[in-house]
Design a protein around this motif. Structure first.
Motif, PDB file in Angstrom:
ATOM      1  N   ASP A 275       0.832  -1.201   0.000  1.00 30.57           N
ATOM      2  CA  ASP A 275       0.000   0.000   0.000  1.00 30.57           C
ATOM      3  C   ASP A 275       0.870   1.256   0.000  1.00 30.57           C
ATOM      4  OD1 ASP A 275      -2.401  -1.352  -0.048  1.00 30.57           O
ATOM      5  OD2 ASP A 275      -2.627  -1.365   2.127  1.00 30.57           O
ATOM      6  N   HIS A 276       1.929   1.221   0.784  1.00 31.61           N
ATOM      7  CA  HIS A 276       2.834   2.372   0.874  1.00 31.61           C
ATOM      8  C   HIS A 276       3.497   2.635  -0.477  1.00 31.61           C
ATOM      9  CE1 HIS A 276       6.434   4.723   1.907  1.00 31.61           C
ATOM     10  NE2 HIS A 276       5.792   5.094   3.003  1.00 31.61           N
ATOM     11  N   VAL A 277       3.934   1.569  -1.137  1.00 30.48           N
ATOM     12  CA  VAL A 277       4.590   1.714  -2.433  1.00 30.48           C
ATOM     13  C   VAL A 277       3.611   2.214  -3.487  1.00 30.48           C
ATOM     14  CG1 VAL A 277       5.554   0.356  -4.356  1.00 30.48           C
ATOM     15  CG2 VAL A 277       6.482   0.100  -2.042  1.00 30.48           C
ATOM     16  N   LEU A 278       2.407   1.671  -3.523  1.00 30.29           N
ATOM     17  CA  LEU A 278       1.421   2.082  -4.515  1.00 30.29           C
ATOM     18  C   LEU A 278       1.086   3.565  -4.384  1.00 30.29           C
ATOM     19  CD1 LEU A 278      -0.909  -1.023  -4.354  1.00 30.29           C
ATOM     20  CD2 LEU A 278       0.455  -0.319  -6.330  1.00 30.29           C
ATOM     21  N   LEU A 279       1.141   4.072  -3.165  1.00 32.08           N
ATOM     22  CA  LEU A 279       0.853   5.486  -2.946  1.00 32.08           C
ATOM     23  C   LEU A 279       2.075   6.362  -3.184  1.00 32.08           C
ATOM     24  CD1 LEU A 279      -1.133   7.680  -1.956  1.00 32.08           C
ATOM     25  CD2 LEU A 279      -0.296   7.238   0.365  1.00 32.08           C
ATOM     26  N   ASN A 280       3.233   5.953  -2.657  1.00 35.83           N
ATOM     27  CA  ASN A 280       4.400   6.826  -2.639  1.00 35.83           C
ATOM     28  C   ASN A 280       5.464   6.511  -3.692  1.00 35.83           C
ATOM     29  OD1 ASN A 280       3.874   8.448  -0.041  1.00 35.83           O
ATOM     30  ND2 ASN A 280       3.611   6.324   0.636  1.00 35.83           N
ATOM     31  N   ASN A 281       5.456   5.318  -4.228  1.00 32.89           N
ATOM     32  CA  ASN A 281       6.500   4.909  -5.161  1.00 32.89           C
ATOM     33  C   ASN A 281       5.921   3.943  -6.194  1.00 32.89           C
ATOM     34  OD1 ASN A 281       9.156   5.164  -5.961  1.00 32.89           O
ATOM     35  ND2 ASN A 281       9.906   3.515  -4.684  1.00 32.89           N
ATOM     36  N   PRO A 282       4.819   4.341  -6.873  1.00 35.18           N
ATOM     37  CA  PRO A 282       4.106   3.390  -7.734  1.00 35.18           C
ATOM     38  C   PRO A 282       5.003   2.816  -8.827  1.00 35.18           C
ATOM     39  CG  PRO A 282       3.374   5.645  -8.146  1.00 35.18           C
ATOM     40  CD  PRO A 282       4.221   5.687  -6.923  1.00 35.18           C
ATOM     41  N   PRO A 283       4.873   1.526  -9.094  1.00 34.80           N
ATOM     42  CA  PRO A 283       5.766   0.855 -10.045  1.00 34.80           C
ATOM     43  C   PRO A 283       5.658   1.386 -11.463  1.00 34.80           C
ATOM     44  CG  PRO A 283       3.999  -0.616  -9.335  1.00 34.80           C
ATOM     45  CD  PRO A 283       3.947   0.564  -8.444  1.00 34.80           C
ATOM     46  N   ILE A 284       4.479   1.792 -11.895  1.00 32.65           N
ATOM     47  CA  ILE A 284       4.312   2.547 -13.135  1.00 32.65           C
ATOM     48  C   ILE A 284       3.940   3.956 -12.698  1.00 32.65           C
ATOM     49  CG2 ILE A 284       3.031   2.809 -15.275  1.00 32.65           C
ATOM     50  CD1 ILE A 284       4.974   0.466 -15.250  1.00 32.65           C
ATOM     51  N   ALA A 285       4.912   4.853 -12.806  1.00 31.14           N
ATOM     52  CA  ALA A 285       4.760   6.189 -12.229  1.00 31.14           C
ATOM     53  C   ALA A 285       4.009   7.138 -13.152  1.00 31.14           C
ATOM     54  CB  ALA A 285       6.136   6.765 -11.893  1.00 31.14           C
ATOM     55  N   ASN A 286       4.190   6.969 -14.456  1.00 27.13           N
ATOM     56  CA  ASN A 286       3.585   7.878 -15.440  1.00 27.13           C
ATOM     57  C   ASN A 286       3.176   7.063 -16.666  1.00 27.13           C
ATOM     58  OD1 ASN A 286       4.680  10.420 -13.998  1.00 27.13           O
ATOM     59  ND2 ASN A 286       6.547   9.284 -14.474  1.00 27.13           N
ATOM     60  N   TYR A 287       1.889   7.150 -17.012  1.00 29.79           N
ATOM     61  CA  TYR A 287       1.465   6.412 -18.204  1.00 29.79           C
ATOM     62  C   TYR A 287       0.038   6.836 -18.564  1.00 29.79           C
ATOM     63  CZ  TYR A 287       1.415   2.619 -21.616  1.00 29.79           C
ATOM     64  OH  TYR A 287       1.349   1.901 -22.778  1.00 29.79           O
ATOM     65  N   ALA A 288      -0.774   5.899 -19.063  1.00 34.42           N
ATOM     66  CA  ALA A 288      -2.163   6.175 -19.461  1.00 34.42           C
ATOM     67  C   ALA A 288      -2.211   7.322 -20.464  1.00 34.42           C
ATOM     68  CB  ALA A 288      -3.022   6.490 -18.233  1.00 34.42           C
ATOM     69  N   THR A 289      -1.550   7.144 -21.597  1.00 32.57           N
ATOM     70  CA  THR A 289      -1.499   8.194 -22.613  1.00 32.57           C
ATOM     71  C   THR A 289      -2.879   8.419 -23.225  1.00 32.57           C
ATOM     72  OG1 THR A 289       0.747   7.489 -23.136  1.00 32.57           O
ATOM     73  CG2 THR A 289      -0.328   8.966 -24.691  1.00 32.57           C
ATOM     74  N   VAL A 310      -0.209  12.586 -20.690  1.00 35.11           N
ATOM     75  CA  VAL A 310       0.206  11.444 -19.866  1.00 35.11           C
ATOM     76  C   VAL A 310      -0.148  11.718 -18.416  1.00 35.11           C
ATOM     77  CG1 VAL A 310       2.202  10.097 -19.074  1.00 35.11           C
ATOM     78  CG2 VAL A 310       2.048  10.825 -21.469  1.00 35.11           C
ATOM     79  N   ILE A 311      -0.655  10.717 -17.736  1.00 32.25           N
ATOM     80  CA  ILE A 311      -1.023  10.852 -16.324  1.00 32.25           C
ATOM     81  C   ILE A 311       0.172  10.473 -15.446  1.00 32.25           C
ATOM     82  CG2 ILE A 311      -2.584  10.113 -14.486  1.00 32.25           C
ATOM     83  CD1 ILE A 311      -3.926  11.682 -16.754  1.00 32.25           C
ATOM     84  N   SER A 312       0.537  11.355 -14.539  1.00 32.57           N
ATOM     85  CA  SER A 312       1.551  11.016 -13.542  1.00 32.57           C
ATOM     86  C   SER A 312       0.843  10.449 -12.316  1.00 32.57           C
ATOM     87  CB  SER A 312       2.386  12.237 -13.146  1.00 32.57           C
ATOM     88  OG  SER A 312       3.310  11.880 -12.136  1.00 32.57           O
ATOM     89  N   PHE A 313       0.801   9.135 -12.217  1.00 31.48           N
ATOM     90  CA  PHE A 313       0.201   8.519 -11.036  1.00 31.48           C
ATOM     91  C   PHE A 313       0.983   8.912  -9.788  1.00 31.48           C
ATOM     92  CE2 PHE A 313      -0.485   5.342 -14.531  1.00 31.48           C
ATOM     93  CZ  PHE A 313      -1.814   5.655 -14.744  1.00 31.48           C
ATOM     94  N   ALA A 314       2.313   8.958  -9.913  1.00 31.61           N
ATOM     95  CA  ALA A 314       3.141   9.340  -8.776  1.00 31.61           C
ATOM     96  C   ALA A 314       2.912  10.802  -8.400  1.00 31.61           C
ATOM     97  CB  ALA A 314       4.618   9.103  -9.109  1.00 31.61           C
ATOM     98  N   GLY A 315       2.826  11.669  -9.405  1.00 31.16           N
ATOM     99  CA  GLY A 315       2.587  13.077  -9.115  1.00 31.16           C
ATOM    100  C   GLY A 315       1.217  13.314  -8.516  1.00 31.16           C
ATOM    101  N   ALA A 316       0.199  12.644  -9.062  1.00 36.80           N
ATOM    102  CA  ALA A 316      -1.158  12.799  -8.530  1.00 36.80           C
ATOM    103  C   ALA A 316      -1.251  12.284  -7.102  1.00 36.80           C
ATOM    104  CB  ALA A 316      -2.153  12.065  -9.430  1.00 36.80           C
ATOM    105  N   PHE A 384       8.287   6.161 -17.825  1.00 36.36           N
ATOM    106  CA  PHE A 384       7.051   5.524 -17.368  1.00 36.36           C
ATOM    107  C   PHE A 384       7.185   4.779 -16.043  1.00 36.36           C
ATOM    108  CE2 PHE A 384       6.737   5.282 -22.155  1.00 36.36           C
ATOM    109  CZ  PHE A 384       5.938   6.411 -22.274  1.00 36.36           C
ATOM    110  N   HIS A 385       8.277   4.073 -15.836  1.00 37.05           N
ATOM    111  CA  HIS A 385       8.390   3.196 -14.675  1.00 37.05           C
ATOM    112  C   HIS A 385       9.124   3.849 -13.511  1.00 37.05           C
ATOM    113  CE1 HIS A 385      11.978   2.013 -17.273  1.00 37.05           C
ATOM    114  NE2 HIS A 385      12.509   2.658 -16.257  1.00 37.05           N
ATOM    115  N   ARG A 386       8.990   3.252 -12.348  1.00 38.22           N
ATOM    116  CA  ARG A 386       9.821   3.561 -11.179  1.00 38.22           C
ATOM    117  C   ARG A 386      10.467   2.245 -10.817  1.00 38.22           C
ATOM    118  NH1 ARG A 386      13.213   6.965  -9.042  1.00 38.22           N
ATOM    119  NH2 ARG A 386      13.074   7.234  -6.779  1.00 38.22           N
ATOM    120  N   ALA A 387      11.695   2.040 -11.284  1.00 39.04           N
ATOM    121  CA  ALA A 387      12.291   0.708 -11.281  1.00 39.04           C
ATOM    122  C   ALA A 387      13.749   0.761 -10.833  1.00 39.04           C
ATOM    123  CB  ALA A 387      12.205   0.095 -12.676  1.00 39.04           C
TER     124      ALA A 387
END
Length: 454
Positions: A275-289, A310-316, A384-387
């Motif tokens: 849960d912490h990673v999905l919120l703070n360090n999502p594995p796909i950080a930016n995508y959904a073009t 492009v949606i920044s899941f990490a930024g959002a 796209f990724h946080r890897a």
């Protein structure tokens, strides 16, 4: 040029493909957010986009397919030949006839086939498939007392699992694993993509003749009546939507657990780490073009028609407005799984895979610790990724006996399976393709199948 306002006409675009972005992407998110809900970025050399970093605006885009389409054929610069055909981001952005890049009735038809096929899987099946793969991989390095759990474990486990879930025979599975590794690591990605397509067309043909209890067969048999080309493209999509994100979810969660661990092991539950990673360090950080159907005002930022948004899941997820609304730690608030009609249909399965993989590793190697400091770790460049590039660990050497003892619990099952092979040498950090097979060389998937006739 206004260097202080990234949304001003002619302003420089923030690059998202260099090592500086990989090391500290939050600096770009914060910089853009300080000037608006979105801003101009460069995903790769010559590939411009608008990156959405505000939570509310991200939801607006994700949940409004009537204004923001997913069909990459609308991308004006690509259609006009102004995007390099060898651009590393093109396979992740260009149109394919699958449910990720389609809209309207076509999307609904394809997504229904995919989701109803995935729904046939359950927690028991997933755990049953993950556990022997995890044990097999751990056996490759457990006697060494050290490993890189990204490249020796988190990277390979989803690749082998996909082979199992797709019902790949040995020869096709070895080629799939090699092609996936080459594609994700940027080694002749175009050739690897073509090889993957060829493999899946062969697999579809096989499953039409001899269906079994696997995702490929269920897609083939679905009432939607998908063509071979459509089936191939759904399998390619499922590979892309599962292997890289799963690898990073496992790796980023392991890093968090090991950072917070002590002599008695991790100090937090695996589910809490996810849960912490999905919120703070999502594995796909930016995508959904997305591609706006017309010029759209995103809170003072103009997104031109038929240009990538492009949606920044990490930024959002890190948007201060969530903290102000008391939602900063809400599982329902984060966008790591997307939202709207294209939201991830397999988030529960992905979490079960990650939890099981991490459980298996921590149970097998209870004194596992990080080698070196977290400051020395590097992150893989890419928009796209946080890897992680690698995650070196140390532990007490353990005999490689789990694959022989843990999964042959009955005489009937033991009699049906061959004697275990000698341990396969662990792949090097750059040898994701060690999971595949050269001519006359056994790959990871065929080696696994010789031990587990499942």
């Amino acid at each position: 040029m206004d260097v202080h306002n990234p949304n001003a006409a002619g302003a420089a675009r923030c690059p998202m493909h260099d090592e500086a972005f990989a090391a500290a992407p939050e600096k770009v998110y914060d910089y853009l957010r300080a000037h608006g809900p979105a801003g101009p970025v460069e995903l790769a050399p010559g590939v411009d986009a608008t990156l959405v970093v505000e939570h509310e605006t991200a939801r607006r885009v994700l949940q409004n397919p009537g204004v923001f389409a997913r069909d990459g054929r609308r991308w004006t610069m690509l259609a006009e030949g102004r995007i390099p055909l060898d651009s590393p981001v093109l396979p992740m952005m260009a149109y394919r006839p699958n449910c990720l890049f389609t809209d309207g009735a076509q999307h609904l038809r394809l997504r229904k086939a995919v989701t109803e096929s995935l729904d046939k899987l359950n927690v028991t099946r997933i755990r049953r498939d993950v556990e022997p793969i995890a044990a097999y991989l751990i056996d490759q390095f457990s006697e060494l007392g050290r490993a890189d759990v990204i490249n020796h474990y988190a990277k390979l486990l989803p690749m082998l699992l996909i082979n199992k879930l797709f019902g790949c025979p040995a020869a096709i599975g070895d080629r799939v694993t090699t092609a996936m590794a080459d594609m994700f690591d940027g080694r002749d990605a175009q050739r690897a993509s073509e090889e993957l397509s060829d493999c899946f067309l062969e697999l579809v043909s096989l499953k039409r003749r001899s269906p079994a209890e696997d995702i490929t067969s269920w897609l083939v048999q679905h009432p939607a009546g998908l063509s071979d080309e459509e089936l191939k493209d759904q399998l390619v999509m499922l590979i892309g939507a599962s292997v890289e994100p799963e690898r990073n979810l496992i790796g980023n969660s392991l890093l968090l657990l090991l950072e917070r661990g002590g002599d008695d092991g991790p100090s937090m539950q695996i589910e809490d780490a996810l849960d912490h990673v999905l919120l703070n360090n999502p594995p796909i950080a930016n995508y959904a073009t997305h591609f706006p159907l017309q010029d759209v005002d995103l809170g003072g930022v103009l997104a031109r028609a038929n240009t990538p948004v492009v949606i920044s899941f990490a930024g959002a997820n890190s948007d201060p407005s969530l903290t102000e609304a008391g939602q900063a730690h809400s599982r329902s608030a984060h966008l790591a799984w997307g939202a709207g009609p294209h939201a991830c249909p397999a988030k529960s399965l992905a979490q079960v895979i990650a939890v099981t993989a991490i459980e298996q590793l921590l149970n097998a190697l209870p004194d596992i610790t990080l080698s070196g400091s977290t400051a020395e770790l590097q992150w893989r460049p890419g928009p796209f990724h946080r890897a992680l590039v690698a995650l070196p660990v140390e532990f007490s050497p353990t005999p490689a006996t789990r694959t022989a003892s843990a999964y042959r619990t009955t005489p009937a099952r033991a009699a049906a399976q061959p004697t275990p092979l000698a341990p396969v040498p662990a792949p090097t950090a750059t040898a994701g393709s060690a999971g595949g097979a050269g001519k006359g060389k056994k790959g990871f998937w065929s080696s696994f199948l010789e031990i587990f006739r499942v």
